[in-house]
Design a protein around this motif. Sequence first.
Motif, short mmCIF file in Angstrom:
data_model
loop_
_atom_site.label_atom_id
_atom_site.label_comp_id
_atom_site.label_asym_id
_atom_site.label_seq_id
_atom_site.Cartn_x
_atom_site.Cartn_y
_atom_site.Cartn_z
N UNK A 93 43.53 53.66 128.72
CA UNK A 93 44.59 52.70 128.92
C UNK A 93 44.79 51.83 127.69
N UNK A 94 43.94 51.91 126.77
CA UNK A 94 44.04 51.06 125.59
C UNK A 94 44.93 51.73 124.55
N UNK A 95 45.71 50.90 123.91
CA UNK A 95 46.63 51.44 122.89
C UNK A 95 45.87 51.89 121.65
N UNK A 96 44.73 51.27 121.42
CA UNK A 96 43.93 51.68 120.27
C UNK A 96 43.41 53.09 120.46
N UNK A 97 43.12 53.41 121.66
CA UNK A 97 42.61 54.74 121.95
C UNK A 97 43.69 55.76 121.68
N UNK A 98 44.91 55.46 122.19
CA UNK A 98 46.04 56.38 121.97
C UNK A 98 46.39 56.48 120.48
N UNK A 99 46.31 55.40 119.75
CA UNK A 99 46.61 55.43 118.30
C UNK A 99 45.55 56.25 117.60
N UNK A 100 44.33 56.07 117.98
CA UNK A 100 43.23 56.80 117.35
C UNK A 100 43.36 58.28 117.67
N UNK A 101 43.71 58.60 118.98
CA UNK A 101 43.87 59.99 119.40
C UNK A 101 45.06 60.60 118.65
N UNK A 102 46.16 59.87 118.52
CA UNK A 102 47.34 60.38 117.80
C UNK A 102 46.99 60.60 116.34
#
Length: 160
Positions: free
Chosen positions: A3-12
């Motif tokens: 749910x964290x945007x940092x996770x999605x940015x890191x994954x992207x």
Amino acid sequence: MLGSEYTWITLALFIFFALVFWKGFRPILRSLDNRAERIRKELDEAQTLREDAQKMLAEYKRKQRDALKEADEIVAHAKAEAERLRKSAEADLEASLKRREELAMAKIEQAELTAINEVRNQAVDVAVAAAAKLIAQQVDDKKAEELTSSAIRDVAQRLN
């Protein structure tokens, strides 16, 4: 965590790097390999040019040494030739002076002989004139005829 945007940015970011690595790594490596090969060729060419330049430098230095040696030989030959010409000129001058001296001495001798002959001729002329004057004073007509006949006979005998 999802749910964290940092996770999605890191994954992207990881997906982006994976795609770039998967699609772009080979062309980048190929480009780097091509560039490395081009640099290697340029270095080889530069090394070849450097070796050629060193060979040319050595050749020019050798030619310069040869030219200096040849110039020294030419100068030495010119000095020897100048010395030979000087000696020849001295000998020619000495011979010319000797010839002129001999010619002057011959002219002086000739002038002396001419002067002596002129003095003799003048002495003979004076003696003849004096004798003629004395004879004219001391000889009368009869004696003159006898002397003339005697002289003619003497001349006739000497001619025969």
